[in-house]
Design an enzyme around this catalytic site. Structure first.
Site, short mmCIF file in Angstrom:
data_model
loop_
_atom_site.label_atom_id
_atom_site.label_comp_id
_atom_site.label_asym_id
_atom_site.label_seq_id
_atom_site.Cartn_x
_atom_site.Cartn_y
_atom_site.Cartn_z
N LYS A 104 56.27 86.82 -43.05
CA LYS A 104 57.66 86.43 -42.76
C LYS A 104 57.80 85.98 -41.31
O LYS A 104 58.35 84.91 -41.02
CB LYS A 104 58.63 87.58 -43.03
CG LYS A 104 60.08 87.19 -42.74
CD LYS A 104 60.96 88.38 -42.54
CE LYS A 104 60.67 89.02 -41.22
NZ LYS A 104 61.75 89.40 -40.37
N ASP A 122 63.02 87.02 -45.92
CA ASP A 122 63.46 88.34 -45.49
C ASP A 122 64.31 88.95 -46.60
O ASP A 122 64.39 88.40 -47.70
CB ASP A 122 64.21 88.26 -44.16
CG ASP A 122 65.56 87.57 -44.28
OD1 ASP A 122 65.91 87.06 -45.36
OD2 ASP A 122 66.30 87.56 -43.27
#
Length: 194
Positions: A104, A122
């Site tokens: 991420k 996320d």
């Protein structure tokens, strides 16, 4: 929002990297309160690489998991100095070698700094994608990322990442989505199912 942007404040790729590492399981608002002093004290990886854990901890003690994040920041700075000539790398594999950087975080860096087609998944992106029907009961963030990358035009990926985050943060909230104010409810699978 024709040009959505990250809500993290930063001035260099290195400082964005620090902010994104710190933002894990913490709010951007909190990170933006902490980072000005941190950035001023550690303008480059070289300064941070020689810092003590005690010194760095004092700057970030109000964020989540400050002990682990202190260690990650210092180790990442050391690796940037020793292997990357103090430059934040621009490819996912090199970024993910840095302590505190997972997929991420690497995708955030690629998208925000280098405007590459990278989808950082996320909690907001994961939730909103599943809720509105961009993905179908995706079991994990990697499957969500791959699905979104498959169906979103490459030139729209960087913006789409921010659209989904901001929509999840301010409209399609986890506990109580604001469906009445939602501008895309007519396309939303969850809303249509109500």
């Amino acid at each position: 929002m024709p040009s959505p942007k990250t809500e993290l404040h930063y001035d260099t790729p290195f400082h964005l990297l620090l902010a994104v590492i710190l933002s894990a399981q913490c709010t951007d608002k909190r990170i933006n309160l902490v980072t000005p002093a941190l950035f001023e004290r550690f303008p480059t990886p070289a300064e941070l690489a020689v810092a003590t854990e005690e010194e760095v901890y004092e700057y970030i003690k109000s964020v989540t998991f400050p002990n682990n994040k202190t260690k990650s920041l210092i180790k990442a700075a050391k690796l940037l100095v020793n292997e990357f000539n103090q430059e934040v790398p621009s490819d996912i594999d090199s970024l993910m070698k840095l302590p505190g950087v997972g997929r991420k975080t690497a995708n955030v860096m690629l998208s925000v700094v280098w405007n590459k087609a990278a989808m950082a998944v996320d909690t907001h992106v994961f939730r909103v994608s599943n809720r509105i029907g961009l993905t179908r009961n995706s079991p994990n963030p990697l499957v969500t990322e791959r699905t979104l990358m498959k169906y979103i035009a490459e030139e729209d990926v960087a913006n789409a990442h921010h659209w989904l985050i901001l929509h999840g943060r301010y409209v399609c909230k986890a506990r109580k989505p604001d469906c009445l104010e939602c501008k895309i409810k007519k396309y939303c699978k969850a809303y249509q199912g109500k």
